[in-house]
Design a protein around this motif. Structure first.
Motif, PDB file in Angstrom:
ATOM      1  N   MET A 414      22.880  55.510  33.224  1.00 38.54           N
ATOM      2  CA  MET A 414      23.871  54.774  32.444  1.00 38.54           C
ATOM      3  C   MET A 414      24.059  53.365  32.974  1.00 38.54           C
ATOM      4  O   MET A 414      24.210  52.412  32.213  1.00 38.54           O
ATOM      5  CB  MET A 414      25.205  55.522  32.461  1.00 38.54           C
ATOM      6  N   SER A 415      24.043  53.229  34.295  1.00 43.83           N
ATOM      7  CA  SER A 415      24.217  51.900  34.888  1.00 43.83           C
ATOM      8  C   SER A 415      23.030  50.993  34.578  1.00 43.83           C
ATOM      9  O   SER A 415      23.204  49.819  34.232  1.00 43.83           O
ATOM     10  CB  SER A 415      24.401  52.035  36.401  1.00 43.83           C
ATOM     11  N   LEU A 416      21.808  51.529  34.677  1.00 46.75           N
ATOM     12  CA  LEU A 416      20.620  50.721  34.402  1.00 46.75           C
ATOM     13  C   LEU A 416      20.566  50.293  32.944  1.00 46.75           C
ATOM     14  O   LEU A 416      20.218  49.141  32.630  1.00 46.75           O
ATOM     15  CB  LEU A 416      19.361  51.509  34.764  1.00 46.75           C
ATOM     16  N   SER A 417      20.921  51.181  32.038  1.00 46.73           N
ATOM     17  CA  SER A 417      20.857  50.832  30.617  1.00 46.73           C
ATOM     18  C   SER A 417      21.979  49.890  30.212  1.00 46.73           C
ATOM     19  O   SER A 417      21.782  48.986  29.397  1.00 46.73           O
ATOM     20  CB  SER A 417      20.922  52.102  29.776  1.00 46.73           C
ATOM     21  N   ALA A 418      23.168  50.077  30.785  1.00 52.79           N
ATOM     22  CA  ALA A 418      24.302  49.241  30.399  1.00 52.79           C
ATOM     23  C   ALA A 418      24.194  47.827  30.950  1.00 52.79           C
ATOM     24  O   ALA A 418      24.602  46.866  30.300  1.00 52.79           O
ATOM     25  CB  ALA A 418      25.603  49.883  30.868  1.00 52.79           C
ATOM     26  N   SER A 419      23.646  47.695  32.159  1.00 46.53           N
ATOM     27  CA  SER A 419      23.561  46.369  32.781  1.00 46.53           C
ATOM     28  C   SER A 419      22.278  45.632  32.439  1.00 46.53           C
ATOM     29  O   SER A 419      22.088  44.504  32.874  1.00 46.53           O
ATOM     30  CB  SER A 419      23.662  46.519  34.308  1.00 46.53           C
ATOM     31  N   HIS A 420      21.386  46.274  31.667  1.00 46.52           N
ATOM     32  CA  HIS A 420      20.101  45.647  31.302  1.00 46.52           C
ATOM     33  C   HIS A 420      19.361  45.215  32.569  1.00 46.52           C
ATOM     34  O   HIS A 420      18.893  44.064  32.693  1.00 46.52           O
ATOM     35  CB  HIS A 420      20.327  44.463  30.368  1.00 46.52           C
ATOM     36  N   ASN A 421      19.264  46.155  33.519  1.00 46.77           N
ATOM     37  CA  ASN A 421      18.642  45.871  34.810  1.00 46.77           C
ATOM     38  C   ASN A 421      17.147  45.623  34.622  1.00 46.77           C
ATOM     39  O   ASN A 421      16.432  46.473  34.081  1.00 46.77           O
ATOM     40  CB  ASN A 421      18.860  47.057  35.751  1.00 46.77           C
ATOM     41  N   PRO A 422      16.636  44.471  35.066  1.00 47.23           N
ATOM     42  CA  PRO A 422      15.212  44.175  34.859  1.00 47.23           C
ATOM     43  C   PRO A 422      14.284  44.856  35.862  1.00 47.23           C
ATOM     44  O   PRO A 422      13.060  44.732  35.737  1.00 47.23           O
ATOM     45  CB  PRO A 422      15.157  42.650  35.025  1.00 47.23           C
ATOM     46  N   ALA A 423      14.841  45.547  36.887  1.00 41.51           N
ATOM     47  CA  ALA A 423      14.003  46.189  37.905  1.00 41.51           C
ATOM     48  C   ALA A 423      13.312  47.401  37.280  1.00 41.51           C
ATOM     49  O   ALA A 423      13.915  48.473  37.135  1.00 41.51           O
ATOM     50  CB  ALA A 423      14.848  46.595  39.106  1.00 41.51           C
ATOM     51  N   LEU A 424      12.031  47.240  36.933  1.00 44.74           N
ATOM     52  CA  LEU A 424      11.312  48.296  36.233  1.00 44.74           C
ATOM     53  C   LEU A 424      11.110  49.522  37.118  1.00 44.74           C
ATOM     54  O   LEU A 424      11.154  50.669  36.629  1.00 44.74           O
ATOM     55  CB  LEU A 424       9.956  47.763  35.750  1.00 44.74           C
ATOM     56  N   HIS A 425      10.899  49.312  38.420  1.00 50.43           N
ATOM     57  CA  HIS A 425      10.626  50.446  39.290  1.00 50.43           C
ATOM     58  C   HIS A 425      11.824  51.389  39.390  1.00 50.43           C
ATOM     59  O   HIS A 425      11.664  52.596  39.534  1.00 50.43           O
ATOM     60  CB  HIS A 425      10.217  49.956  40.682  1.00 50.43           C
ATOM     61  N   ARG A 426      13.051  50.845  39.263  1.00 48.12           N
ATOM     62  CA  ARG A 426      14.222  51.706  39.295  1.00 48.12           C
ATOM     63  C   ARG A 426      14.310  52.556  38.034  1.00 48.12           C
ATOM     64  O   ARG A 426      14.682  53.731  38.086  1.00 48.12           O
ATOM     65  CB  ARG A 426      15.491  50.881  39.460  1.00 48.12           C
TER      66      ARG A 426
END
Length: 688
Positions: A414-426
């Motif tokens: 949820m955190s990765l999708s909501a923050s639009h995190n560009p770290a692909l490996h995560r």
């Protein structure tokens, strides 16, 4: 550095000192506190005595008085048997309480207890060594009746006869051992260290070795080891008598401290404090590993020379014996907690998270395994059934660990999708863990259903496995929706409804599975293996997982329906009004292609206003009441906030963490208008 090493050594010593009382408790529980292990044996013995009396009365022509006398003798014998059993039970209870109290002593008092026990042990070792030496000397003297004594041979320098043909080496060994034991006893005994008493103690330990050299009668030599222990035993008894008042005072002070602590802080606080002080998990792990090591040594010593020795059989035996008592189950539980803790750490390392709260996976796993052991009566089963039940409990525990792993990965998704995190490996790491949580339960179900017949246990494992698959699929679906919404340029009107429908589907499936598990447990309770613990756990499951979840879900549904009705009753803004307003929504800061007009003449997106109504019924700008409806509106804002919190109870464990994570991420990215709109959407929708 030196202080740290010293603290670790002291901590290790403290743990080791608390292990022997657990062995005593374990042995007392293994013999069932002196009670008969099987009531059938006692019934058979009574049956046999009755048969004996009937046979005696039928084949012997005796009078009624003799028959009554036989019955009286049998009754008296049974009465004595029950008295012996009662006495054993009483002694075992006293030993159990003494070992438990010793386990809970502070380190200083524990050291004193061990010093006293070591001094008693030294006396017994000295006695056994003296007895062995005296027997050898008596045998030598009987074989050489006509010759001189050992002292005469020593003075005549006839050492070869004594050393090689007599007890010379044994006498020397006993002499050296008695010197060492006397020195240790004089150093550690707890009596006042008067010089005369110290010298008498040394002389008492050495007396048997000295008397054995002289030509004394055999009957004197027989009693020499007993006489050598009189002074040390008197010193030990004097220690008990001299410190009896201090012992009673210490017990009373401990009782008062415990009572005052419970009155001031509660029983749970006392249990937690003592748990930390005694370092119970580490003590239990050490106890169980030493217990297993002892059994391994015994098994290898008895069967290692056999050609058919099988290590698999040895492991099975260790598993069976490792859970035969409650203390052994506690030790195994501590080992399982330790392993599960590092399983959680492993998945945290994969996901690159450092959430301290998730490290409780070891504690939760330990509680779950111990409840399963008590619920299934693991210690009371025979060996083969115990092994099968243990395997089944391990399988149930592992499916529960999969749920814990999902609770770790779900907030990260949820955190990765909501923050639009560009770290692909995560993203890839989180998705890999989700793939494991899907494919492993599927493989487990295929294996179990192909190798086992349908049973209540298989149904429970299947429900847990399917439930974790559904939870992972729901998390992936919501994760995908957030990613799609992040790359959309226009406002997505149906976004909130899609998230609500998916999450409601997952919660409905979990609720249905909870009902299935309740009826499955009810069937086990009635037809398979009942018990008070299982009944209590069923009541807890019915209240928390069925009743509370149904109540919270219904509250969410009614709150949402009320908000939808309120929003639908508000007028829709026209295109001309929006062009004339030329403003953004005050909730999400997005342009308004369509909007709702409140009674205070403010414009908001209909979806955003509906989310706002989940929290309170007042306008975000002027704080005027948005919609006046009797018996529907909450009495005040605090009630609305409490209702919003109640909505959070209906979703999976860990979703409250999602709210804080997503809310914080949204506030850090308010520069981007698209992320600002999702800030409120996720803050409220995650609560459902």
């Amino acid at each position: 550095m030196e202080t740290s090493i010293r603290e670790k050594i002291l901590s290790f010593v403290d743990v080791v000192m608390r292990v022997p009382p657990l062995f005593i408790i374990d042995e007392l529980l293994r013999i069932s506190l002196g009670l008969p292990n099987d009531n059938v044996v006692l019934d058979e013995s009574v049956f046999e005595t009755n048969n004996l009396s009937s046979i005696a009365s039928s084949i012997s022509a005796v009078t009624t008085n003799s028959f009554l006398m036989d019955q009286f003798d049998l009754t008296q014998f049974a009465y004595k048997t029950y008295l012996i059993i009662l006495f054993k039970f009483f002694c075992c209870c006293i030993g159990f309480l003494a070992a438990l109290y010793t386990f809970m002593l502070c380190t200083r008092h524990l050291i004193i207890v061990y010093l006293y026990l070591i001094s008693i042990g030294i006396i017994f070792v000295s006695y056994w060594s003296n007895v062995s030496a005296m027997k050898a000397i008596i045998v030598y003297m009987n074989a050489h009746e006509s010759t001189s004594s050992i002292l005469d041979n020593i003075l005549c320098l006839k050492l070869s006869d004594i050393l090689y043909n007599g007890p010379g080496f044994l006498i020397i060994q006993n002499y050296i051992l008695q010197c060492v034991l006397a020195s240790v006893f004089c150093y550690i005994h707890l009596a006042p260290r008067h010089p005369i008493i110290q010298k008498l103690l040394m002389l008492s330990f050495m007396s048997s070795s000295i008397l054995g050299l002289h030509p004394l009668p055999v009957q004197y030599l027989y009693h020499a080891p007993v006489c050598a222990t009189l002074i040390p035993l008197a010193v030990c008894k004097f220690v008990i008598w001299y410190n009896s008042v201090s012992i009673l005072r210490t017990i009373y002070v401990g009782y008062r401290h415990t009572r005052n602590f419970i009155i001031n802080y509660g029983l749970s606080a006392l249990a937690e404090t003592e748990w930390m002080r005694l370092n119970v998990p580490c003590v239990l792990r050490t106890f169980w590993m030493l217990r297993v090591a002892e059994q391994v040594v015994e098994i290898l010593g008895n069967h290692y020379s056999e050609e058919t020795f099988n290590y698999y059989v040895m492991i099975r035996t260790l598993l069976i014996n490792g859970c035969e008592t409650l203390t052994a189950v506690l030790g195994m539980t501590s080992i399982i907690s330790f392993v599960c803790h590092y399983i959680g750490c492993f998945f945290q390392w994969i996901l690159l998270t450092e959430d301290e709260d998730e490290k409780s996976i070891g504690t939760v796993s330990a509680i779950l395994f111990y409840i399963l052991a008590l619920q299934t009566g693991l210690t009371s089963l025979d060996r083969e059934k115990r092994l099968v039940r243990l395997y089944r409990n391990f399988c149930l525990l592992f499916t529960a660990i999969l749920h814990f792993v999902h609770n770790i990965v779900n907030p990260l998704l949820m955190s990765l999708s909501a923050s639009h995190n560009p770290a692909l490996h995560r993203h890839l790491r989180a998705l890999a863990v989700c793939a494991f949580l899907i494919f492993f339960p599927v493989s487990l179900l295929i294996f179990l259903w192909s190798h086992f017949t349908v049973s209540t246990w298989l149904l429970a494992v299947s429900v847990f496995s399917i439930e974790v698959i559904v939870k992972v699929l729901v998390s992936l679906a919501i994760y995908s929706l957030f990613l799609i919404d992040a790359y959309r340029s226009a406002f997505w009107e149906q976004f909130d409804d899609c998230v609500y429908i998916i999450r409601s589907f997952g919660n409905t499936v979990e609720f249905a599975f909870g009902i299935i598990l309740f009826f499955n447990g009810f069937w086990i309770l009635i037809f398979e293996s009942g018990g008070a613990i299982r009944a209590i756990m069923m009541c807890i499951h019915a209240y928390f997982n069925i009743w509370c979840e149904a109540k919270a879900g219904w509250s969410v549904f009614m709150k949402r329906r009320t908000a939808v009705n309120k929003i639908n009753s508000l007028p829709e803004a026209k295109v001309e009004q929006l062009e004339r307003l030329n403003d953004v929504c005050a909730i999400c800061y997005q342009e308004m292609q369509n909007a709702k007009i409140t009674q205070c003449n403010h414009y908001f997106h209909g979806v955003c206003l509906r989310k706002w109504l989940y929290v309170q019924d007042r306008c975000p700008l002027c704080h005027d009441i948005l919609y006046k409806v009797e018996n529907i509106r909450n009495k005040d804002d605090s009630t609305g906030l409490a209702t919003a919190f109640a909505e959070g109870r209906s979703q999976n464990n860990g979703n409250d963490t999602h709210d804080d994570t997503i809310m914080q991420t949204r506030q850090n990215s308010n520069v981007q208008s698209q992320n600002s709109r999702r800030q409120l959407a996720e803050n409220l929708n995650e609560g459902r």
